[in-house]
Design an enzyme around this catalytic site. Structure first.
Site, PDB file in Angstrom:
ATOM      1  N   GLU A  11       0.800  -1.217  -0.123  1.00 20.63           N
ATOM      2  CA  GLU A  11      -0.127   0.103   0.085  1.00 20.63           C
ATOM      3  C   GLU A  11       0.883   1.306   0.040  1.00 20.63           C
ATOM      4  OE1 GLU A  11      -2.217  -3.016   2.526  1.00 20.63           O
ATOM      5  OE2 GLU A  11      -0.060  -2.437   1.920  1.00 20.63           O
ATOM      6  N   CYS A  64      -0.451  -0.115   7.643  1.00 20.06           N
ATOM      7  CA  CYS A  64      -0.795   0.321   6.189  1.00 20.06           C
ATOM      8  C   CYS A  64      -2.242   1.058   6.556  1.00 20.06           C
ATOM      9  CB  CYS A  64      -0.681  -0.955   5.350  1.00 20.06           C
ATOM     10  SG  CYS A  64       0.836  -1.230   4.820  1.00 20.06           S
ATOM     11  N   SER A  94      17.637 -49.208  -3.714  1.00 13.02           N
ATOM     12  CA  SER A  94      16.612 -48.193  -4.434  1.00 13.02           C
ATOM     13  C   SER A  94      17.135 -47.298  -5.227  1.00 13.02           C
ATOM     14  CB  SER A  94      16.030 -47.217  -3.202  1.00 13.02           C
ATOM     15  OG  SER A  94      16.913 -46.686  -2.545  1.00 13.02           O
ATOM     16  N   PRO A 116       9.210 -44.322   5.473  1.00 10.73           N
ATOM     17  CA  PRO A 116       7.904 -44.497   5.605  1.00 10.73           C
ATOM     18  C   PRO A 116       7.639 -44.009   7.268  1.00 10.73           C
ATOM     19  CG  PRO A 116       8.918 -46.503   5.073  1.00 10.73           C
ATOM     20  CD  PRO A 116      10.022 -45.639   4.838  1.00 10.73           C
TER      21      PRO A 116
END
Length: 333
Positions: A46, A79, A162, A264
């Site tokens: 503003e 503001c 993995s 997990p």
């Protein structure tokens, strides 16, 4: 209002202050000035817009702002007071300020005789500053849980190997998203099993300029020779498995977004406790089978208890897919 929302996106996406834009309009609807917030310590949207007005000033103008004007004095003044002093006749805003200290700007404006309208394009504005609103409303960092799996939900083969299920494009996307978060979190089990570096790297393996702070959850100490101890941002060991306490401590340290890459057990606990804001699931077109699933117990004992998610984006990454989702039971954010 949509212009104000777009202007706000020019400001920094990370930090303690939200991305806010402001448009000042003449009574006939033509543009008088516009502005946005450029980060902590700089003028709010503003005030930035007001500073661009000529000698005619703001008397009689309408201010369109993506967030309710603040009502407190911090590194800058309120503001709401700046708009009142400038002589603005009407203020239109999208989202109410949830801050305990900063809220109340709309009421201050009303008490001073300014016409105020709230809730315009609230959903769009909320989405634009969603991570900031999560912190402000819930008092904890924004939490993203990520995993990569085969189509049948496996994150590793039966022997625990993995690397790699997903392709290079998906893995690089993960590194980019790591760099967009303040912290990356895993459990002690992941550190002991995989010895990760928890860094964000480019295609050549070089460190990206923005690095998340590595956080290890658990009561067991991280081994002295663990690679994560060489992380350029240092290492935060929680010494606790209490995720609420861990998130509170991280917020006190200035961490406002957390990227969860734990196994997990850790991921499932975040989900079970309702602490997940975004899910990132990288799916590879492969089948593995076996015991290593992406998640374990979530407290779902019957099908009626299943945790329904809403998919917000699906992106192809090479041969893989990235699915972004959030909980359907929680309002945004």
């Amino acid at each position: 209002m949509r212009r104000a929302i777009d202007l706000g996106q020019n400001g920094p996406a990370r930090g303690v202050n939200p991305q806010v834009g402001c448009v000042l309009l003449h009574p006939d609807g033509t543009l008088a000035a516009e502005g946005w917030h450029r980060g902590a310590g700089t003028p709010h949207a503003e005030v930035d817009a007001l500073s661009k007005l000529g000698e005619a000033g703001a008397r009689g103008l309408t201010a369109v702002v993506s967030l309710e004007p603040c009502n407190h004095t911090g590194r800058t003044g309120p503001c709401s007071a700046a708009l009142i002093d400038a002589g603005v006749a009407r203020v239109v805003y999208a989202v109410s300020d949830p801050g305990d200290v900063s809220r109340g700007g709309a009421q201050r404006l009303l008490d001073s005789g300014v016409d105020v309208i709230g809730g315009i394009l609230a959903d769009e504005a909320t989405e634009a500053i969603r991570p900031w609103l999560v912190v402000a409303r819930h008092g904890r960092p924004f939490v993203t849980v990520k995993w990569a799996s085969s189509l049948d939900g496996r994150t590793a083969a039966a022997d625990g190997s993995s690397q790699w299920i997903t392709g290079a494009a998906a893995r690089q996307d993960v590194h980019r998203r790591r760099a967009e978060h303040d912290a990356i979190l895993v459990g002690t089990g992941t550190v002991l099993a995989d010895d990760p570096t928890l860094t964000a790297r480019d295609e050549r393996g070089e460190l990206l300029p923005d690095q998340p702070v590595p956080v290890v959850v658990g009561e067991r100490p991280v081994p002295g020779a663990a690679r994560v101890r060489q992380h350029p941002r240092g290492l935060v060991e929680s010494g606790s498995r209490d995720l609420g306490r861990v998130l509170g401590d991280l917020l006190d340290r200035g961490v406002r977004s957390v990227f969860v890459e734990g196994g997990p057990t850790v991921a499932s606990e975040f989900i079970r406790l309702g602490l997940v804001d975004d899910y990132l699931v990288y799916l590879a077109p492969t089948l593995i089978g076996g015991p290593h699933t992406a998640l374990d117990r979530l407290g779902v004992e019957t099908i009626d208890d299943q945790r329904r998610l809403r998919v917000t984006d699906v992106t192809p990454l090479g041969d893989d897919l990235l699915i972004v989702a959030r909980d359907t039971l929680r309002r945004t954010p």
